[in-house]
Design a protein around this motif. Structure first.
Motif, PDB file in Angstrom:
ATOM      1  N   TRP A  21      -0.550 168.671 -58.115  1.00 26.02           N
ATOM      2  CA  TRP A  21      -0.474 168.838 -59.550  1.00 26.02           C
ATOM      3  C   TRP A  21       0.543 169.526 -60.189  1.00 26.02           C
ATOM      4  O   TRP A  21       0.497 170.110 -61.189  1.00 26.02           O
ATOM      5  CB  TRP A  21      -1.897 169.220 -60.052  1.00 26.02           C
ATOM      6  N   ASP A  22       1.680 169.562 -59.432  1.00 26.47           N
ATOM      7  CA  ASP A  22       2.890 170.401 -59.856  1.00 26.47           C
ATOM      8  C   ASP A  22       3.865 169.217 -60.784  1.00 26.47           C
ATOM      9  O   ASP A  22       4.898 169.859 -61.186  1.00 26.47           O
ATOM     10  CB  ASP A  22       3.586 170.902 -58.671  1.00 26.47           C
ATOM     11  N   GLY A  23       3.499 168.216 -60.990  1.00 30.89           N
ATOM     12  CA  GLY A  23       4.275 167.403 -61.748  1.00 30.89           C
ATOM     13  C   GLY A  23       5.238 166.406 -61.092  1.00 30.89           C
ATOM     14  O   GLY A  23       6.043 165.769 -61.867  1.00 30.89           O
ATOM     15  N   CYS A  24       5.260 166.638 -59.720  1.00 30.24           N
ATOM     16  CA  CYS A  24       6.173 165.702 -58.854  1.00 30.24           C
ATOM     17  C   CYS A  24       5.440 165.084 -57.743  1.00 30.24           C
ATOM     18  O   CYS A  24       4.618 165.582 -57.292  1.00 30.24           O
ATOM     19  CB  CYS A  24       7.268 166.747 -58.621  1.00 30.24           C
ATOM     20  N   VAL A  25       6.131 163.913 -57.491  1.00 29.58           N
ATOM     21  CA  VAL A  25       5.837 163.356 -56.501  1.00 29.58           C
ATOM     22  C   VAL A  25       7.021 163.688 -55.399  1.00 29.58           C
ATOM     23  O   VAL A  25       8.020 163.483 -55.821  1.00 29.58           O
ATOM     24  CB  VAL A  25       5.700 161.600 -56.258  1.00 29.58           C
ATOM     25  N   ARG A  26       6.934 164.295 -54.282  1.00 28.14           N
ATOM     26  CA  ARG A  26       8.027 164.953 -53.650  1.00 28.14           C
ATOM     27  C   ARG A  26       8.213 163.837 -52.315  1.00 28.14           C
ATOM     28  O   ARG A  26       7.117 163.427 -51.637  1.00 28.14           O
ATOM     29  CB  ARG A  26       7.578 166.341 -53.144  1.00 28.14           C
ATOM     30  N   ALA A  27       9.581 163.787 -51.825  1.00 33.66           N
ATOM     31  CA  ALA A  27       9.871 162.933 -50.761  1.00 33.66           C
ATOM     32  C   ALA A  27      10.212 163.941 -49.444  1.00 33.66           C
ATOM     33  O   ALA A  27      10.865 165.088 -49.651  1.00 33.66           O
ATOM     34  CB  ALA A  27      11.196 162.113 -51.061  1.00 33.66           C
ATOM     35  N   TRP A  28       9.870 163.556 -48.195  1.00 35.25           N
ATOM     36  CA  TRP A  28      10.266 164.371 -47.222  1.00 35.25           C
ATOM     37  C   TRP A  28      10.740 163.280 -46.132  1.00 35.25           C
ATOM     38  O   TRP A  28      10.294 162.288 -46.196  1.00 35.25           O
ATOM     39  CB  TRP A  28       8.850 164.920 -46.583  1.00 35.25           C
ATOM     40  N   ARG A  29      11.211 163.983 -45.269  1.00 37.33           N
ATOM     41  CA  ARG A  29      11.627 163.110 -43.810  1.00 37.33           C
ATOM     42  C   ARG A  29      11.446 164.213 -42.725  1.00 37.33           C
ATOM     43  O   ARG A  29      11.261 165.403 -42.757  1.00 37.33           O
ATOM     44  CB  ARG A  29      13.210 162.910 -43.774  1.00 37.33           C
ATOM     45  N   VAL A  30      11.166 163.284 -41.517  1.00 31.81           N
ATOM     46  CA  VAL A  30      10.983 163.763 -40.245  1.00 31.81           C
ATOM     47  C   VAL A  30      12.291 164.016 -39.364  1.00 31.81           C
ATOM     48  O   VAL A  30      13.124 163.036 -39.355  1.00 31.81           O
ATOM     49  CB  VAL A  30       9.930 163.089 -39.388  1.00 31.81           C
ATOM     50  N   SER A  31      12.666 165.049 -38.822  1.00 32.94           N
ATOM     51  CA  SER A  31      13.939 165.440 -38.288  1.00 32.94           C
ATOM     52  C   SER A  31      14.112 164.416 -37.136  1.00 32.94           C
ATOM     53  O   SER A  31      13.204 163.764 -36.607  1.00 32.94           O
ATOM     54  CB  SER A  31      14.200 166.843 -37.850  1.00 32.94           C
ATOM     55  N   GLU A  32      15.174 164.189 -36.595  1.00 28.52           N
ATOM     56  CA  GLU A  32      15.709 163.244 -35.507  1.00 28.52           C
ATOM     57  C   GLU A  32      14.789 163.364 -34.213  1.00 28.52           C
ATOM     58  O   GLU A  32      14.577 162.800 -33.482  1.00 28.52           O
ATOM     59  CB  GLU A  32      17.301 163.161 -35.493  1.00 28.52           C
ATOM     60  N   ASP A  33      14.822 164.865 -33.892  1.00 29.34           N
ATOM     61  CA  ASP A  33      13.880 165.359 -32.802  1.00 29.34           C
ATOM     62  C   ASP A  33      12.549 165.419 -32.886  1.00 29.34           C
ATOM     63  O   ASP A  33      11.902 165.616 -32.209  1.00 29.34           O
ATOM     64  CB  ASP A  33      14.667 166.720 -32.221  1.00 29.34           C
ATOM     65  N   LYS A  34      12.169 164.943 -33.992  1.00 30.59           N
ATOM     66  CA  LYS A  34      10.738 164.821 -34.535  1.00 30.59           C
ATOM     67  C   LYS A  34       9.864 166.133 -34.412  1.00 30.59           C
ATOM     68  O   LYS A  34       8.811 166.361 -33.986  1.00 30.59           O
ATOM     69  CB  LYS A  34       9.797 163.876 -33.968  1.00 30.59           C
ATOM     70  N   ARG A  35      10.721 167.061 -34.646  1.00 32.72           N
ATOM     71  CA  ARG A  35      10.099 168.387 -34.592  1.00 32.72           C
ATOM     72  C   ARG A  35       9.951 169.547 -35.810  1.00 32.72           C
ATOM     73  O   ARG A  35       9.786 170.528 -35.782  1.00 32.72           O
ATOM     74  CB  ARG A  35      10.983 169.569 -33.435  1.00 32.72           C
ATOM     75  N   ARG A  36      10.536 168.855 -36.914  1.00 31.81           N
ATOM     76  CA  ARG A  36      10.554 169.574 -38.029  1.00 31.81           C
ATOM     77  C   ARG A  36      10.422 168.620 -39.147  1.00 31.81           C
ATOM     78  O   ARG A  36      10.505 167.489 -39.376  1.00 31.81           O
ATOM     79  CB  ARG A  36      12.008 170.077 -38.256  1.00 31.81           C
ATOM     80  N   LEU A  37      10.131 169.314 -40.479  1.00 28.58           N
ATOM     81  CA  LEU A  37       9.784 168.407 -41.582  1.00 28.58           C
ATOM     82  C   LEU A  37      11.081 169.030 -42.668  1.00 28.58           C
ATOM     83  O   LEU A  37      11.120 170.397 -42.933  1.00 28.58           O
ATOM     84  CB  LEU A  37       8.614 168.587 -42.299  1.00 28.58           C
ATOM     85  N   GLU A  38      11.744 168.253 -43.167  1.00 27.82           N
ATOM     86  CA  GLU A  38      12.737 168.459 -44.156  1.00 27.82           C
ATOM     87  C   GLU A  38      12.282 167.832 -45.584  1.00 27.82           C
ATOM     88  O   GLU A  38      12.165 166.814 -45.906  1.00 27.82           O
ATOM     89  CB  GLU A  38      14.178 168.013 -43.755  1.00 27.82           C
ATOM     90  N   ALA A  39      12.578 168.608 -46.740  1.00 32.57           N
ATOM     91  CA  ALA A  39      12.300 168.530 -47.805  1.00 32.57           C
ATOM     92  C   ALA A  39      13.591 167.596 -48.548  1.00 32.57           C
ATOM     93  O   ALA A  39      14.593 168.087 -48.391  1.00 32.57           O
ATOM     94  CB  ALA A  39      12.213 169.539 -49.042  1.00 32.57           C
ATOM     95  N   LEU A  40      13.279 166.466 -49.211  1.00 36.26           N
ATOM     96  CA  LEU A  40      14.267 165.758 -49.947  1.00 36.26           C
ATOM     97  C   LEU A  40      14.051 165.881 -51.477  1.00 36.26           C
ATOM     98  O   LEU A  40      15.182 165.399 -52.052  1.00 36.26           O
ATOM     99  CB  LEU A  40      14.125 164.208 -49.459  1.00 36.26           C
ATOM    100  N   GLY A  41      13.259 166.598 -51.831  1.00 39.18           N
ATOM    101  CA  GLY A  41      13.191 166.712 -53.449  1.00 39.18           C
ATOM    102  C   GLY A  41      12.238 165.730 -54.075  1.00 39.18           C
ATOM    103  O   GLY A  41      11.790 165.018 -53.444  1.00 39.18           O
ATOM    104  N   PRO A  42      12.191 166.297 -55.532  1.00 39.65           N
ATOM    105  CA  PRO A  42      11.304 165.210 -56.094  1.00 39.65           C
ATOM    106  C   PRO A  42      11.785 163.728 -56.301  1.00 39.65           C
ATOM    107  O   PRO A  42      13.005 163.480 -56.205  1.00 39.65           O
ATOM    108  CB  PRO A  42      11.114 165.836 -57.616  1.00 39.65           C
ATOM    109  N   VAL A  43      10.960 162.962 -56.544  1.00 40.43           N
ATOM    110  CA  VAL A  43      11.239 161.585 -56.810  1.00 40.43           C
ATOM    111  C   VAL A  43      11.508 161.166 -58.163  1.00 40.43           C
ATOM    112  O   VAL A  43      10.537 161.516 -59.012  1.00 40.43           O
ATOM    113  CB  VAL A  43      10.100 160.500 -56.345  1.00 40.43           C
ATOM    114  N   GLY A  44      12.545 160.663 -58.675  1.00 38.45           N
ATOM    115  CA  GLY A  44      12.779 160.586 -60.023  1.00 38.45           C
ATOM    116  C   GLY A  44      13.350 161.765 -60.709  1.00 38.45           C
ATOM    117  O   GLY A  44      13.597 162.771 -59.995  1.00 38.45           O
ATOM    118  N   HIS A  45      13.766 161.711 -61.921  1.00 43.73           N
ATOM    119  CA  HIS A  45      14.280 162.867 -62.722  1.00 43.73           C
ATOM    120  C   HIS A  45      13.250 163.770 -63.079  1.00 43.73           C
ATOM    121  O   HIS A  45      12.430 163.586 -64.064  1.00 43.73           O
ATOM    122  CB  HIS A  45      15.071 162.106 -63.730  1.00 43.73           C
TER     123      HIS A  45
END
Length: 592
Positions: free
Chosen positions: A462-486
């Motif tokens: 409920w922070d006002g954002c849909v947030r995008a994430w990715r799994v690292s290539e070695d599948k051992r970390r989560l990396e934030a890609l930021g909010p979706v949209g402006h």
């Protein structure tokens, strides 16, 4: 004794006699044929002496060729000449163009088929093979917002161009995405372009029919919704303990199941099939076959209500059990389960950015936040057959591997923290002491969805954002890609009736969605995401399972994000890169 069938192939071949003392007319004599056949097949049995057209085509042959093919019959000669003509034509094209288009097309086809075969093989084996997160323009995503009347929106599902929405007031509707822009003719578009969502089907239940056992719709809140991959069925689960299967086009109920003893909280279709998994507050997971509209099996093991379920292509599913703080992998065929235990707090602290509820401003001052204990595992999403993500009420996202009983990685405070209530809100004193305020509290992970077999997933709170994430290539970390949209885009101003493109609106930092994101749906656009992805968010005033978070000032809405690939260019309806938000006022309906 030898015969024709026992002779070697070389002896079977019939050759013309090599004698030259025989007259040509006798040598070329042929048995009489039907005159109608001679007319229908123009000159098929004519000799070289009787066919002027054949002579014209062979004028360029050398004398050596004439000697080599002196004993060739007419039919074989025509085939040879045709092959020679095609070879000469192909040579001329190669000399003029410089390449063989056929070879290029075959090479491209082999490349595409090879890539598709590799992807299908990886998906069959349940391996992550799509690394697309960095290729998507997350901040440039176009937004479409449809405001819905009625009570809080609890669930959303997407299939093709159809978006299905269900709410706390027992209403369900099907919305249709606009078609692509019409073709251009003489520099002008042919026909009108519809840029808004269109409601094409709608149904709602009635509380008055609560005691009617033959009633085929919901008599309480709809808590979850899912659509089959083939577009035939839509399934909903409600607080009335019902699982209802609907026709996906008309939203007519096909079958009502009442085997669950408590609310049906979550649904998931097995990928590529019409096998359905349902999770309930009665601590069970049930399996259904919608092709036969029949019940299959029940899975037992959780010690608390099962709040979320997810499944991929294999006959397995993963679930989370709320306050028992476990995630479980169910192997249906083997009749076994793997238990993954959560709880506790992240082992490492990080500098978290706490954000105000109604804006994206930093309220923590960049100070190091303490780790919050996990009280409930609320959401789960599968990356592949060996990796999955969970979201908890302490705001953390955890990455799991089926070969390890503890999280591989935990990202704490994924959506920040809420500032503590003011002293006046907590105390009845006229001048309360500020010490009663307490500490900031984390925002729960209320929605979580992943693109199967890819490194991409999205989360909501409920922070006002849909947030995008990715799994690292070695599948051992989560990396934030930021909010979706402006994030500086202006849903708050827009829903309050102000101009979205006004200077005051564009300068005011605010989130893209206001309210509690109760559910998310994510699908590819084009063939395996060639045109990007589409994200649908169900935004309501309250949390779908209770009233722990209530935002009376919020308008219930369906928010759709169209995320384009960076190479193609982000989809921007207004053409100036501001991500124009389109709002359509439609009544969502409610109980009678």
């Amino acid at each position: 004794m030898s015969s024709f069938f026992t002779l070697p192939a070389s002896a079977k071949k019939r050759k013309r006699p090599q004698t030259t003392d025989q007259p040509p007319a006798k040598r070329n004599a042929a048995p009489k044929r039907n005159e109608s056949r001679d007319e229908s097949i123009s000159g098929s049995d004519a000799s070289d002496d009787d066919a002027p057209a054949a002579r014209n085509r062979t004028d360029d042959l050398s004398s050596s060729d004439d000697e080599e093919f002196a004993n060739e019959d007419p039919a074989a000669k025509r085939i040879r000449l045709a092959e020679q003509y095609l070879a000469n034509a192909q040579k001329e094209v190669l000399d003029d163009v410089g390449f063989d288009a056929k070879d290029v097309d075959l090479e491209n086809l082999r490349s595409r088929m090879g890539d598709r075969l590799k992807e299908d093989t990886a998906e069959t084996k349940g391996k992550l093979y799509r690394w697309i997160a960095q290729d998507l323009d997350w901040t440039g995503a176009a937004q479409r917002v449809t405001r819905l009347d009625g009570k809080s929106v609890n669930g959303v599902a997407v299939q093709g161009r159809s978006i299905y929405v269900a709410g706390r007031d027992g209403a369900m509707s099907r919305w249709e995405m606009p078609l692509p822009e019409p073709p251009m003719r003489d520099g002008k578009q042919v026909g009108r372009v519809r840029k808004t969502l269109k409601r094409v089907a709608y149904t709602r239940g009635s509380r008055k029919e609560k005691r009617n056992r033959d009633y085929k719709e919901h008599t309480a809140a709809i808590l979850c919704i899912a659509a089959s991959q083939d577009g035939k069925f839509v399934a909903t689960g409600g607080a009335d303990n019902k699982l209802i299967v609907w026709d996906a086009t008309t939203l007519k109920p096909l079958r009502v199941f009442t085997q669950h003893r408590d609310s049906v909280i979550s649904l998931a279709f097995r990928r590529g099939t019409n096998q359905l998994f349902t999770a309930s507050k009665d601590r069970t997971i049930k399996i259904w076959s919608l092709d036969e509209l029949a019940y299959v099996e029940t899975l037992f093991g959780h010690q608390d209500e099962v709040v979320d379920v997810c499944a991929l292509a294999q006959e397995k599913c993963v679930t989370v059990g709320a306050r028992d703080r476990t995630a479980r992998l169910w192997k249906v065929v083997e009749e076994s389960q793997l238990v993954f235990r959560g709880g506790g707090a992240p082992t490492t602290k990080r500098k978290a950015v706490a954000k105000d509820t109604d804006s994206a401003t930093d309220v923590s001052g960049g100070v190091e936040q303490r780790a919050y204990n996990e009280g409930s595992m609320d959401r789960i999403a599968c990356i592949d057959d060996e990796t999955f993500i969970t979201g908890s009420d302490n705001g953390s996202l955890s990455l799991w591997n089926i070969f390890k009983k503890k999280p591989v990685f935990t990202y704490a405070l994924a959506h920040g923290v809420d500032p503590p209530p003011t002293a006046l809100e907590l105390s009845a004193d006229e001048l309360p002491d500020e010490s009663v305020r307490g500490e900031p509290q984390p925002r729960w992970i209320t929605a979580l969805r992943a693109i199967p077999f890819s490194d991409t997933f999205v989360s909501g709170s409920w922070d006002g954002c849909v947030r995008a994430w990715r799994v690292s290539e070695d599948k051992r970390r989560l990396e934030a890609l930021g909010p979706v949209g402006h994030v500086a885009g202006n849903l708050t101003k827009l829903l309050d009736g102000e101009d979205v493109l006004s200077p005051e609106a564009t300068q005011t930092p605010s989130g893209t969605v206001r309210g509690v994101i109760n559910d998310l749906a994510i699908i590819d656009r084009g063939d395996r995401g060639k045109e990007g992805i589409l994200i649908a968010a169900a935004v309501g005033r309250e949390h779908r399972l209770g009233r722990w978070q209530t935002r009376k000032e919020v308008k219930n809405a369906l928010v759709v994000f169209e995320v384009a690939r960076k190479s193609v260019g982000a989809a921007r309806p207004n053409g100036d890169g501001t991500g124009l938000v389109v709002v359509v006022d439609e009544e969502f309906g409610g109980f009678d």
